[in-house]
Motif scaffolding. Structure first.
Motif, PDB file in Angstrom:
ATOM      1  N   ASN A 174      -2.673  80.081 -91.198  1.00 46.45           N
ATOM      2  CA  ASN A 174      -3.663  79.512 -92.112  1.00 46.45           C
ATOM      3  C   ASN A 174      -4.771  78.826 -91.305  1.00 46.45           C
ATOM      4  O   ASN A 174      -4.766  78.859 -90.074  1.00 46.45           O
ATOM      5  CB  ASN A 174      -3.001  78.544 -93.106  1.00 46.45           C
ATOM      6  CG  ASN A 174      -2.312  77.367 -92.409  1.00 46.45           C
ATOM      7  OD1 ASN A 174      -2.713  76.944 -91.327  1.00 46.45           O
ATOM      8  ND2 ASN A 174      -1.279  76.838 -93.044  1.00 46.45           N
ATOM      9  N   TYR A 175      -5.719  78.193 -92.018  1.00 44.41           N
ATOM     10  CA  TYR A 175      -6.888  77.619 -91.342  1.00 44.41           C
ATOM     11  C   TYR A 175      -6.487  76.537 -90.344  1.00 44.41           C
ATOM     12  O   TYR A 175      -6.970  76.514 -89.204  1.00 44.41           O
ATOM     13  CB  TYR A 175      -7.846  77.049 -92.387  1.00 44.41           C
ATOM     14  CG  TYR A 175      -9.023  76.287 -91.800  1.00 44.41           C
ATOM     15  CD1 TYR A 175     -10.004  76.958 -91.084  1.00 44.41           C
ATOM     16  CD2 TYR A 175      -9.133  74.899 -91.951  1.00 44.41           C
ATOM     17  CE1 TYR A 175     -11.089  76.269 -90.538  1.00 44.41           C
ATOM     18  CE2 TYR A 175     -10.209  74.208 -91.411  1.00 44.41           C
ATOM     19  CZ  TYR A 175     -11.180  74.895 -90.705  1.00 44.41           C
ATOM     20  OH  TYR A 175     -12.240  74.208 -90.168  1.00 44.41           O
ATOM     21  N   GLU A 197     -10.563  80.987 -94.856  1.00 43.31           N
ATOM     22  CA  GLU A 197      -9.581  82.074 -94.866  1.00 43.31           C
ATOM     23  C   GLU A 197     -10.006  83.210 -93.932  1.00 43.31           C
ATOM     24  O   GLU A 197      -9.161  83.858 -93.309  1.00 43.31           O
ATOM     25  CB  GLU A 197      -9.361  82.607 -96.298  1.00 43.31           C
ATOM     26  CG  GLU A 197     -10.600  83.134 -96.992  1.00 43.31           C
ATOM     27  CD  GLU A 197     -11.354  82.065 -97.785  1.00 43.31           C
ATOM     28  OE1 GLU A 197     -12.108  82.453 -98.703  1.00 43.31           O
ATOM     29  OE2 GLU A 197     -11.183  80.861 -97.486  1.00 43.31           O
ATOM     30  N   ALA A 213      -9.185  82.086 -90.392  1.00 48.86           N
ATOM     31  CA  ALA A 213      -7.748  82.191 -90.128  1.00 48.86           C
ATOM     32  C   ALA A 213      -7.345  83.639 -89.867  1.00 48.86           C
ATOM     33  O   ALA A 213      -6.607  83.943 -88.919  1.00 48.86           O
ATOM     34  CB  ALA A 213      -6.970  81.623 -91.317  1.00 48.86           C
ATOM     35  N   GLU A 214      -7.845  84.555 -90.699  1.00 46.48           N
ATOM     36  CA  GLU A 214      -7.493  85.970 -90.568  1.00 46.48           C
ATOM     37  C   GLU A 214      -7.970  86.542 -89.235  1.00 46.48           C
ATOM     38  O   GLU A 214      -7.221  87.227 -88.531  1.00 46.48           O
ATOM     39  CB  GLU A 214      -8.120  86.750 -91.728  1.00 46.48           C
ATOM     40  CG  GLU A 214      -7.857  88.246 -91.675  1.00 46.48           C
ATOM     41  CD  GLU A 214      -8.646  89.018 -92.726  1.00 46.48           C
ATOM     42  OE1 GLU A 214      -8.579  90.263 -92.697  1.00 46.48           O
ATOM     43  OE2 GLU A 214      -9.338  88.383 -93.544  1.00 46.48           O
TER      44      GLU A 214
END
Length: 432
Positions: free
Chosen positions: A2-3, A93, A96-97
């Motif tokens: 996640n972030y 998001e 994070a990805e």
């Protein structure tokens, strides 16, 4: 991840230090499929004014209707500020990805026996990947440190290479003369690609001209001396400048300081190259609206009135000179409370010499950085000017002390380090 996990990973890489050179970043990007290739880049180097110049160029292109990426450093309040499209930070998001994707490639790289990339290399790779996925029209790319060995310098052929004012900073990495520093900055100049530069001091100008000539890169010196100032107060500035050979009258900017007019002139020259050489359509309306709407937080930014509270990221002598000049021009009648924190590897003596004589009251604090100068040492250096200073390790306490000792008619100035200014900005906004 996640972030928060992504940020933890990125910041954990800080321990690998700062290394100039392109081998690591090139290897990582190759494993990622070279996302930097195919991006249409405006590459910006220099000691001072890089961020503001980038902001002007991005704003004008966005006003024209393009999707414009902006990559800058450091950030003030949110990490995601460093990677933007049309003024909108990368969504958490997405960060994070893409960080997950880049981390996988870093691990593959390590399995090949390569060195671990630095934090800046990883963030640069994340930025390139995001901009590629988002299919932006143009990327305004700010150099992190120097130019020649900076991670952003992996791009092949920028639409234009821009060099803003060169001064003494990061001398342990870039050299101890203007010529050596200019040589590193001029490393972003590529064969046959146009160059726009600020009118540098002779020693730096000679180097830029030599490098440009060696690779057949047409050089354009921004017409700084032809600027005509029309009006100037703390709500903004208006001036006549040049866009190629055409005079642009009554161009307005909201950023303060005469140096911002010079940054705008450099940006105008770069935009003219985009229009005249690369046939990118840029309307007069986009020019006027883009410059007026361009913002660059934390640089001579007025946060509150009564008292007038200004934050400025001046963190070297050249930046402090520009800040002092603006204070004298706009606020000569005001009594000033100075809140300052400086990193110990800067020319602290030179910086203090520009700003301390203007202060009626001084409060010292420490930027949130391991390189921050100890307050006792800073107080000792200020004592040379016959002035005493209060010491406050906590930035929030320093802010409150400044407010407590200032009247509504006074001026409060926070400066010395971008690492401090971001915290100050967040706290002051909460107090509004």
């Amino acid at each position: 991840m996640n972030y928060e996990q992504a940020l933890d990973y990125i910041h954990s890489i800080y321990k690998f230090g700062s290394k100039l050179g392109l081998d690591n970043i090139n290897y990582l990007l190759q494993l990622m499929g070279n996302p930097q290739q195919g991006l249409k880049v405006i590459h910006v180097a220099g000691t001072n004014g890089k961020g503001s110049t980038c902001a002007y160029i991005r704003s004008v292109l966005a006003e024209q209707g393009f999707r414009v990426g902006l990559y800058t450093s450091p950030y003030l309040e949110e990490f995601t500020e460093r990677i933007q499209i049309n003024g909108v930070n990368i969504p958490k998001e997405n960060l994070a990805e893409i960080t997950t994707f880049v981390k996988e490639k870093v691990e593959l790289m390590l399995s090949h026996g390569k060195n671990h990339p630095t934090e800046f290399e990883v963030v640069t790779a994340i930025g390139f990947e995001y901009f590629k996925r988002q299919k932006i029209d143009y990327l305004v790319l700010e150099v992190g440190l120097g130019g020649r060995g900076d991670s952003t310098n992996v791009i092949d052929a920028p639409l234009v290479s821009v060099i803003t004012p060169i001064a003494y900073d990061h001398m342990d990495y870039l050299g101890d003369t203007l010529g050596k520093i200019a040589f590193e900055k001029a490393g972003i100049i590529k064969a046959n690609c146009p160059v726009v530069t600020y009118l540098q001091k002779d020693e730096a100008m000679e180097v830029i001209e030599e490098v440009s000539k060696a690779v057949n890169a047409p050089i354009n010196i921004a017409p700084i001396k032809e600027i005509e100032l029309v009006s100037y107060d703390d709500s903004g500035q208006c001036f006549h400048g040049f866009y190629g050979n055409e005079k642009i009258e009554n161009l307005k900017i909201s950023m303060l300081g005469e140096h911002q007019i010079e940054n705008a002139a450099v940006a105008l020259a770069a935009l003219n190259i985009l229009a005249s050489v690369h046939q990118i359509p840029i309307s007069k309306k986009a020019l006027y609206d883009g410059f007026m709407n361009a913002k660059w937080p934390g640089r001579l930014e007025i946060i509150t009135r009564n008292p007038t509270t200004v934050i400025d990221g001046a963190h070297n002598v050249h930046g402090m000179q520009a800040l002092a000049k603006t204070i004298k021009k706009l606020y000569a009648e005001k009594s000033m409370t100075l809140v300052i924190g400086i990193l110990g590897d800067k020319d602290v003596e030179g910086m203090l010499g520009e700003i301390v004589p203007l202060a009626s009251r001084i409060i010292l604090t420490k930027p949130n950085n391991p390189r921050a100068m100890a307050l006792d040492k800073l107080a000792e250096m200020i004592g040379v000017y016959g002035k005493t200073a209060k010491k406050s390790i906590s930035i929030s306490n320093a802010i409150q002390e400044a407010l407590d000792c200032s009247t509504p008619d006074d001026l409060i100035v926070f400066c010395g380090s971008l690492y401090m200014i971001g915290d100050v900005r967040s706290i002051l906004k909460e107090k509004k």
